[in-house]
Design an enzyme around this catalytic site. Structure first.
Site, PDB file in Angstrom:
ATOM      1  N   LYS A 137      19.161  42.187  29.987  1.00  0.00           N
ATOM      2  CA  LYS A 137      17.916  42.338  30.758  1.00  0.00           C
ATOM      3  C   LYS A 137      17.773  41.170  31.742  1.00  0.00           C
ATOM      4  O   LYS A 137      18.590  40.258  31.738  1.00  0.00           O
ATOM      5  CB  LYS A 137      16.708  42.410  29.824  1.00  0.00           C
ATOM      6  CG  LYS A 137      16.923  43.230  28.551  1.00  0.00           C
ATOM      7  CD  LYS A 137      17.230  44.706  28.767  1.00  0.00           C
ATOM      8  CE  LYS A 137      17.305  45.409  27.422  1.00  0.00           C
ATOM      9  NZ  LYS A 137      17.753  46.794  27.461  1.00  0.00           N
TER      10      LYS A 137
HETATM   11  C1  LIG Z   1      17.510  47.357  25.823  1.00  0.00           C
HETATM   12  C2  LIG Z   1      16.575  48.447  25.587  1.00  0.00           C
HETATM   13  C3  LIG Z   1      15.895  48.599  24.369  1.00  0.00           C
HETATM   14  C4  LIG Z   1      16.180  47.740  23.166  1.00  0.00           C
HETATM   15  O1  LIG Z   1      15.912  46.398  23.366  1.00  0.00           O
HETATM   16  P1  LIG Z   1      16.419  45.338  22.274  1.00  0.00           P
HETATM   17  O2  LIG Z   1      15.699  44.087  22.642  1.00  0.00           O
HETATM   18  O3  LIG Z   1      17.892  45.227  22.421  1.00  0.00           O
HETATM   19  O4  LIG Z   1      16.012  45.840  20.937  1.00  0.00           O
HETATM   20  C5  LIG Z   1      14.968  49.610  24.260  1.00  0.00           C
HETATM   21  N1  LIG Z   1      14.717  50.442  25.271  1.00  0.00           N
HETATM   22  C6  LIG Z   1      15.357  50.353  26.448  1.00  0.00           C
HETATM   23  C7  LIG Z   1      15.020  51.313  27.552  1.00  0.00           C
HETATM   24  C8  LIG Z   1      16.315  49.358  26.639  1.00  0.00           C
HETATM   25  O5  LIG Z   1      16.980  49.302  27.805  1.00  0.00           O
END
Ligand SMILES: *Cc1c(COP(=O)(O)O)cnc(C)c1O
EC number: 2.6.1.102
Length: 394
Positions: free
Chosen positions: A191
């Site tokens: 992210k």
């Molecule tokens: C990355 C992601 C998640 C999960 O996030 P984590 O912090 O890895 O648990 C959930 N939803 C979307 C759309 C994502 O891109």
């Protein structure tokens, strides 16, 4: 074309001495989990997005789980969402014993099609989980309108959308400012800002925030920080089954530095995305991602749609051979074995656009350290890959 020994990754976090120093400070402080740094990170994140409450947790998947519990999603309920998302979106619904009801995405984007939501509602529907996919805001205004009309709660999966903005009453607002019920963020390295792993929930509802804080720490009624600072002996109680979804102070200290970098990170990502969009005009048939006039993406990912004649795997392989990493379009949960069994989900109508987006799209490299000539090189590699694909006789 000459690869000149290039290797361009699809993503790369930006971390340096400043984050290392923050982690060092925490290590030497003697308080390493859910303490003062977490409290400070929460305060700063709340101020950044413009939310009254922010609660830090271990990741966005656990944030989604706590959000769904807070709005009252229970076994036997249905929750409307997209299949076209990282599988964590749908899994969090199943953690509650509820059934994900999958709605297709829009014709010209990767977010839920608001026109298809009403038809997916049943007497068992409790909530909608809408995703700001790849950092591009979904049509939150319309989704909230529909939800209010039917008495449903709205949880935003804003995993990718830290720093993304949406136009509301003619003002740009950051995602996380409470327009729906709860927004959930991720700080995974993929992210725009990262704490290694980490997550955050924002809301304006004090009861929800209280529920997050209880359940992230085993349902313990007295947090460690309160016991630690107390001059008299106090015992905690455990009134319901909670979880260990804590964020550590090490993560939070890193997150605070990342948050300071965020305006610069987003400015750079927007500039690189604009460069891609202008260069891609020269490649016939490629559809760049489009930003609605009421949305500003943080460009967590830059996902293009390939021409109809192109073979996704061939294009990706050719680019990889030239030193450019890409990823396929966002997955579809309903196509995975974990969702094969029909009583594990319900498809509300055709999911053809979702499946097409997975198989006809690719994500191009985009990271803060990327140079303009690397963006140019990626577009060149894409053009080269597409030229090798024979046209189908029509
Ligand atoms: C990355 C992601 C998640 C999960 O996030 P984590 O912090 O890895 O648990 C959930 N939803 C979307 C759309 C994502 O891109």
């Amino acid at each position: 074309m000459s690869t000149a020994g290039r290797q361009i990754p699809v993503a790369k976090p930006i971390l340096d001495e400043r984050e290392a120093e923050a982690a060092r400070r925490v290590i030497l402080s003697g308080w390493v989990t859910q303490g003062p740094e977490v409290a400070q990170f929460e305060k700063e994140f709340a101020a950044y997005v413009g939310a009254p409450y922010a609660c830090a947790v271990s990741n966005c998947t656990t944030a989604l789980h706590l959000a769904l519990m807070a709005v009252g999603v229970k076994a036997g309920d249905e929750v409307i969402t997209v299949s076209h998302s990282f599988i964590a979106t749908a899994n969090a619904i199943r953690y509650c014993g509820a059934t994900p009801v999958f709605v297709d995405i829009e014709a010209d984007g990767f977010n839920i099609d608001p026109d298809r939501i009403a038809a997916a509602i049943s007497p068992r529907t409790r909530a909608i989980v809408c995703v700001h996919q790849l950092g591009m805001p979904c049509d939150l205004r319309r989704i909230v309108e529909i939800a209010r009309q039917y008495g449903l709660k709205v949880v935003e999966d804003a995993a990718c959308a830290t720093g993304s903005e949406i136009l509301w009453d003619e003002q740009w607002e950051r995602i996380g400012r409470p327009r729906a019920d709860i927004a959930c963020f991720s700080f995974h390295p993929r992210k725009v800002v990262t704490t290694g792993d980490g997550g955050m929930l924002t809301t304006q509802n004090a009861d929800y925030d209280r529920s997050f804080r209880l359940l992230r720490q085993h349902g313990m009624t007295v947090p460690d920080t309160v016991r630690h600072n107390s001059q008299s002996v106090i015992f905690e109680t455990y009134d319901e089954v909670g979880y260990n979804y804590r964020m550590t102070d090490l993560q939070a200290a890193i997150g605070r530095v990342q948050l300071q970098r965020l305006p610069e990170i987003i400015a750079t990502r927007r500039r690189l995305a604009a460069l891609y969009t202008s260069l891609l005009r020269d490649i016939a048939g490629v559809v760049p991602p489009s930003e609605p006039v009421w949305a500003r993406s943080n460009w967590q990912s830059y996902c293009i749609t390939l021409p109809t004649h192109a073979d996704q795997i061939q294009v990706m392989q050719s680019m990889l051979d030239n030193g450019v990493s890409t990823r396929r379009g966002v997955m579809n949960s309903h196509l995975e074995a974990a969702y094969r069994n029909q009583d594990m989900h319900r498809n509300a109508g055709s999911l053809a656009r979702s499946a097409r987006a997975q198989n006809r799209s690719i994500m191009l490299p985009l990271f803060v350290q990327m140079r303009d000539d690397e963006v140019q090189y990626v577009v060149e590699a894409l053009g080269h890959a597409l030229a090798r694909v024979p046209e189908l006789a029509s």
